[in-house]
Write an enzyme that holds these catalytic residues in place. Structure first.
Site, PDB file in Angstrom:
ATOM      1  N   CYS A 163      36.784  45.744  46.209  1.00 21.31           N
ATOM      2  CA  CYS A 163      37.374  44.895  45.176  1.00 21.31           C
ATOM      3  C   CYS A 163      36.687  43.539  45.049  1.00 21.31           C
ATOM      4  CB  CYS A 163      38.865  44.718  45.454  1.00 21.31           C
ATOM      5  SG  CYS A 163      39.718  46.291  45.666  1.00 21.31           S
ATOM      6  N   HIS A 303      43.171  36.395  43.655  1.00 18.79           N
ATOM      7  CA  HIS A 303      43.025  37.844  43.817  1.00 18.79           C
ATOM      8  C   HIS A 303      44.360  38.508  43.490  1.00 18.79           C
ATOM      9  CE1 HIS A 303      41.151  41.499  45.099  1.00 18.79           C
ATOM     10  NE2 HIS A 303      42.003  41.689  46.095  1.00 18.79           N
ATOM     11  N   GLU A 314      47.001  35.179  50.862  1.00 19.35           N
ATOM     12  CA  GLU A 314      46.173  34.364  49.970  1.00 19.35           C
ATOM     13  C   GLU A 314      46.837  33.004  49.738  1.00 19.35           C
ATOM     14  OE1 GLU A 314      43.655  34.577  45.776  1.00 19.35           O
ATOM     15  OE2 GLU A 314      45.235  36.064  46.132  1.00 19.35           O
ATOM     16  N   LYS A 335      45.967  39.941  37.151  1.00 19.70           N
ATOM     17  CA  LYS A 335      46.256  41.341  37.469  1.00 19.70           C
ATOM     18  C   LYS A 335      47.680  41.711  37.054  1.00 19.70           C
ATOM     19  CE  LYS A 335      43.051  41.986  41.379  1.00 19.70           C
ATOM     20  NZ  LYS A 335      42.434  40.652  41.462  1.00 19.70           N
ATOM     21  N   HIS A 340      44.751  45.997  38.646  1.00 24.17           N
ATOM     22  CA  HIS A 340      43.661  45.734  39.589  1.00 24.17           C
ATOM     23  C   HIS A 340      42.488  46.638  39.225  1.00 24.17           C
ATOM     24  CE1 HIS A 340      41.293  44.797  42.920  1.00 24.17           C
ATOM     25  NE2 HIS A 340      42.136  44.995  43.921  1.00 24.17           N
ATOM     26  N   PHE A 399      38.588  45.862  50.603  1.00 22.39           N
ATOM     27  CA  PHE A 399      38.755  46.676  51.800  1.00 22.39           C
ATOM     28  C   PHE A 399      37.536  46.495  52.705  1.00 22.39           C
ATOM     29  CE2 PHE A 399      41.729  50.224  49.980  1.00 22.39           C
ATOM     30  CZ  PHE A 399      42.762  49.305  49.928  1.00 22.39           C
TER      31      PHE A 399
END
Length: 413
Positions: A163, A303, A314, A335, A340, A399
Site C-alpha cells: 500500500c 493513510h 497513525e 479513503k 483503499h 504490509f
C-alpha cells in the site's frame, strides 16, 4: 546540490471519476464511490462491497489489439499518465525522451488475469494459456506500457511495496530528478484487484469492512465504529519536472515536491507497531528532507484505512512528531470516499494532496459520526474545508512494515 522538483501534471482514474476534476469535485462534495460488488458473485464472501471504477472504456485510448496484452491495472495507468501529460504540456520527443523517467508501480499486479488463467490451465490445459499471459500480469508492465505509449526513454522502474507503492514510486522519481538522472518523470501507482481470490484472501485476514447493508457508510477512518477497510481500484499519476526546465518552457506549476521519507517497522507482516513508531520515523525523515518544521505543515492526507490499529497508531505517530502542533493540523482520510486503492493509494492521494496545496481546499473524512477518544485530532469531519495549505504531507504504510511519506509545498520561484 539537489535540484528543485515541481509538479506540472496530474492524472487519475478512481471510483469517483475517470479524471482528476471529476474525482476532486466529488471528494469536496463528500460523495462515496463505494457500493455492492459487481465484478463477481460475492454471495459467499464476508465482505460484499468495494469501490469499483465505473464506466471505464479502455478503447477510448488503447487499441483493441494492445488491450489483449494487458490487465486492467495497466490500462488505468496509461489513462492517468496521458491525462497528467496533457495537463503538464510536456511534449516527449527525440530531444528529451532519454531524460524522461517512468516510475509506475502496483501492489498486486494482474490478479484478475492470474485468477482467470489459473482456471483455464486447470480446466482446459496448458495449450490454452495465452502467450501474452506473463506480460499481462507482471507488475513492471504498467511502467513498461506507459514508457512505450509515451516514448519516454529515461529510467524505467517499478516499485512494489504493497500500500506504499505509489508513494515510493513518486519519491524515487523525485530523487532521480533531484540528482540529475532525469529531467522529468511520470510517476505513481495503479491497481485492479477486485476479484474473488483477492477478496477471499483479505476476508480471511478479517481486514475488510462487513458493513454490507450500508456500503456508502462502510469506510469510516478514525470513527469509533470502524470495522475494516474497503477495497478500491484505480490509478494516480504525477508529472514531475526539474524546476528550471519546467519554467523555461512556460509550464504551469501546481506545487513543489520538497520532501520524501521512508522507514521500516521491523515488526510484523501486516500489523503496525504500537505507537506508530515506524510511521513517526518516516514523517520525521520527510520533514528533515524538506528542511521544514512541524509548524510549517497545514494538512496531512492520512493513510487512514478505517482499521482499528492503523488509525489509532497513525494518530499516535502524528502526535509524536508534531507535539502540540498536531491539534492545529487538518488530518483527513479520503479513503472514506474512494476506499483503499492498495498500490494505487499513494498515487491518488498524492494527486489529492497537490490539489489541496494548489486550491487551498481540504477534502473531508466522511462517515465520522462517533469520536474515538484515542483518535482525537481534527479529521475534517464530513464537510470539505477552505484553508490555506502551504505544506501538505501524504502518508502511505504497507504490509511488511514499509512506510513512505511525501511533502508538497506551494511553489515559490
Amino acid at each position: 546540490m539537489k535540484r528543485r522538483v515541481v509538479i506540472t501534471g496530474l492524472g487519475a482514474v478512481t471510483p469517483l471519476g475517470l479524471d482528476v476534476d471529476e474525482t476532486w469535485h466529488a471528494l469536496l462534495e463528500g460523495r462515496s464511490g463505494i457500493g455492492p460488488i459487481t465484478k463477481f458473485d460475492a454471495t459467499d464472501h464476508a465482505s460484499k462491497i468495494a469501490a469499483e471504477v465505473k464506466g471505464f472504456d479502455p478503447e477510448r485510448r488503447i487499441d483493441r489489439k494492445e488491450l489483449k496484452k494487458m490487465d486492467l491495472f495497466i490500462a488505468y495507468a496509461i489513462f492517468a499518465s496521458f491525462e497528467a501529460l496533457e495537463q503538464s504540456g510536456l511534449v516527449i520527443d527525440e530531444t528529451n525522451a532519454e531524460r524522461v523517467a517512468v516510475v509506475v508501480g502496483t501492489g498486486m499486479g494482474g490478479l484478475p488475469y492470474i485468477e482467470e488463467y489459473a482456471e483455464i490451465l486447470l480446466t482446459k490445459g496448458p495449450r490454452r494459456v495465452s502467450p501474452f499471459f506473463i506480460p499481462m500480469v507482471i507488475a513492471n508492465l504498467a511502467s513498461g506500457h506507459v514508457s512505450i505509449q509515451t516514448g519516454a526513454k529515461g529510467p524505467n522502474s517499478c516499485v512494489v511495496t504493497a500500500c506504499a507503492t505509489g508513494t515510493h514510486c513518486i519519491g524515487d522519481a523525485f530523487r532521480m530528478i533531484q540528482y540529475g538522472d532525469a529531467d522529468a518523470a511520470i510517476a505513481g501507482g495503479t491497481e485492479s484487484t477486485i476479484t474473488a481470490l483477492g477478496f477471499a484472501g483479505f476476508n480471511a485476514m478479517r481486514a475488510l469492512s462487513t458493513r454490507n447493508d450500508e456500503p456508502e457508510r462502510a469506510s469510516r477512518p478514525f470513527d469509533k465504529g470502524r470495522d475494516g477497510f474497503v477495497m478500491g481500484v484505480g490509478a494516480g499519476i504525477l508529472v514531475l519536472e526539474e524546476m528550471g526546465s519546467a519554467l523555461a518552457r512556460g509550464a504551469n506549476v501546481l506545487a513543489e515536491i520538497v520532501g520524501f521519507g521512508m522507514s521500516g517497522d521491523a515488526f510484523h507482516i501486516t500489523a503496525p507497531p504500537e505507537g506508530g513508531t515506524g510511521a513517526a520515523q518516516c514523517m520525521r525523515a520527510t520533514l528533515g528532507d524538506a528542511a521544514i518544521t512541524p509548524g510549517d505543515v497545514s494538512y496531512i492526507n492520512a493513510h487512514g484505512t478505517s482499521t482499528q490499529f492503523n488509525d489509532l497508531f497513525e494518530t499516535q505517530a502524528i502526535k509524536t512528531v508534531f507535539g502540540e502542533a498536531a491539534y492545529g493540523l487538518a488530518v483527513s482520510s479520503t479513503k472514506s470516499m474512494i476506499g483503499h486503492l492498495l498500490g494505487a493509494a499513494g498515487g491518488v492521494e498524492a494527486v489529492i494532496s497537490v490539489k489541496s496545496v494548489a486550491e487551498d481546499k481540504i477534502p473531508p473524512t466522511i462517515n465520522y459520526e462517533e469520536p474515538d477518544p484515542e483518535c482525537d485530532l481534527d479529521y475534517v469531519p464530513n464537510e470539505a474545508r477552505e484553508r490555506e495549505v502551504d505544506v501538505a504531507l501524504t502518508n502511505s504504510f504497507g504490509f511488511g512494515g514499509t512506510n513512505a511519506c511525501l511533502a508538497f509545498r506551494k511553489f515559490r520561484p
